[in-house]
Design a protein around this motif. Sequence first.
Motif, mmCIF file in Angstrom:
data_model
loop_
_atom_site.group_PDB
_atom_site.id
_atom_site.type_symbol
_atom_site.label_atom_id
_atom_site.label_comp_id
_atom_site.label_asym_id
_atom_site.label_seq_id
_atom_site.Cartn_x
_atom_site.Cartn_y
_atom_site.Cartn_z
ATOM 1 N N ILE A 186 0.843 -1.199 0.000
ATOM 2 C CA ILE A 186 0.000 0.000 0.000
ATOM 3 C C ILE A 186 0.874 1.243 0.000
ATOM 4 O O ILE A 186 0.662 2.171 -0.789
ATOM 5 N N VAL A 187 1.875 1.279 0.860
ATOM 6 C CA VAL A 187 2.754 2.448 0.947
ATOM 7 C C VAL A 187 3.544 2.614 -0.349
ATOM 8 O O VAL A 187 3.688 3.735 -0.853
ATOM 9 N N MET A 188 4.027 1.515 -0.927
ATOM 10 C CA MET A 188 4.822 1.591 -2.141
ATOM 11 C C MET A 188 3.978 2.084 -3.326
ATOM 12 O O MET A 188 4.426 2.910 -4.107
ATOM 13 N N GLU A 189 2.757 1.601 -3.440
ATOM 14 C CA GLU A 189 1.924 1.914 -4.598
ATOM 15 C C GLU A 189 1.090 3.184 -4.423
ATOM 16 O O GLU A 189 0.842 3.892 -5.395
ATOM 17 N N GLN A 190 0.649 3.460 -3.186
ATOM 18 C CA GLN A 190 -0.280 4.565 -2.976
ATOM 19 C C GLN A 190 0.243 5.664 -2.058
ATOM 20 O O GLN A 190 -0.325 6.747 -2.013
ATOM 21 N N GLY A 191 1.250 5.347 -1.262
ATOM 22 C CA GLY A 191 1.823 6.326 -0.340
ATOM 23 C C GLY A 191 1.383 6.097 1.091
ATOM 24 O O GLY A 191 0.360 5.454 1.350
ATOM 25 N N PRO A 192 2.144 6.639 2.038
ATOM 26 C CA PRO A 192 1.844 6.432 3.452
ATOM 27 C C PRO A 192 0.511 7.055 3.882
ATOM 28 O O PRO A 192 -0.133 6.554 4.796
ATOM 29 N N GLU A 193 0.085 8.109 3.206
ATOM 30 C CA GLU A 193 -1.184 8.750 3.569
ATOM 31 C C GLU A 193 -2.358 7.790 3.370
ATOM 32 O O GLU A 193 -3.303 7.786 4.164
ATOM 33 N N ILE A 194 -2.296 6.978 2.319
ATOM 34 C CA ILE A 194 -3.379 6.025 2.048
ATOM 35 C C ILE A 194 -3.375 4.907 3.079
ATOM 36 O O ILE A 194 -4.439 4.440 3.496
ATOM 37 N N LEU A 195 -2.194 4.476 3.512
ATOM 38 C CA LEU A 195 -2.145 3.481 4.591
ATOM 39 C C LEU A 195 -2.785 4.048 5.850
ATOM 40 O O LEU A 195 -3.592 3.379 6.491
ATOM 41 N N ASP A 196 -2.454 5.272 6.182
ATOM 42 C CA ASP A 196 -3.023 5.907 7.369
ATOM 43 C C ASP A 196 -4.540 6.000 7.244
ATOM 44 O O ASP A 196 -5.277 5.664 8.183
ATOM 45 N N LEU A 197 -5.027 6.407 6.082
ATOM 46 C CA LEU A 197 -6.468 6.506 5.853
ATOM 47 C C LEU A 197 -7.133 5.129 5.942
ATOM 48 O O LEU A 197 -8.196 4.986 6.546
#
Length: 92
Positions: free
Chosen positions: A66-77
């Motif tokens: 998730i972090v690699m493909e979408q970024g840490p903000e998306i993981l947090d969300l």
Amino acid sequence: MANEASLFIIKNKDASKVGPNDEFRIGVLAGHPLFVDTNNILEKRKLKVGSSTANSVRGIKGLLSIVMEQGPEILDLSLTIAENAWGRTPDT
């Protein structure tokens, strides 16, 4: 120490001896951005990689993806949505 941790990951990347949780911890220690960004989100939410307790997460490979493909903000969300929908339990 970070340099040694980086060499450890490179040497053991394809070895079956190193599990994903250990690879994650070594990646954080080595200062690799993917692992550090993921760890920062987990620490912000008072979560850790490990067993099935209310304050730990499993499936670290999925979180890293998730972090690699979408970024840490998306993981947090994503973690926010999961916790709001199902609470904070080992099964969430």
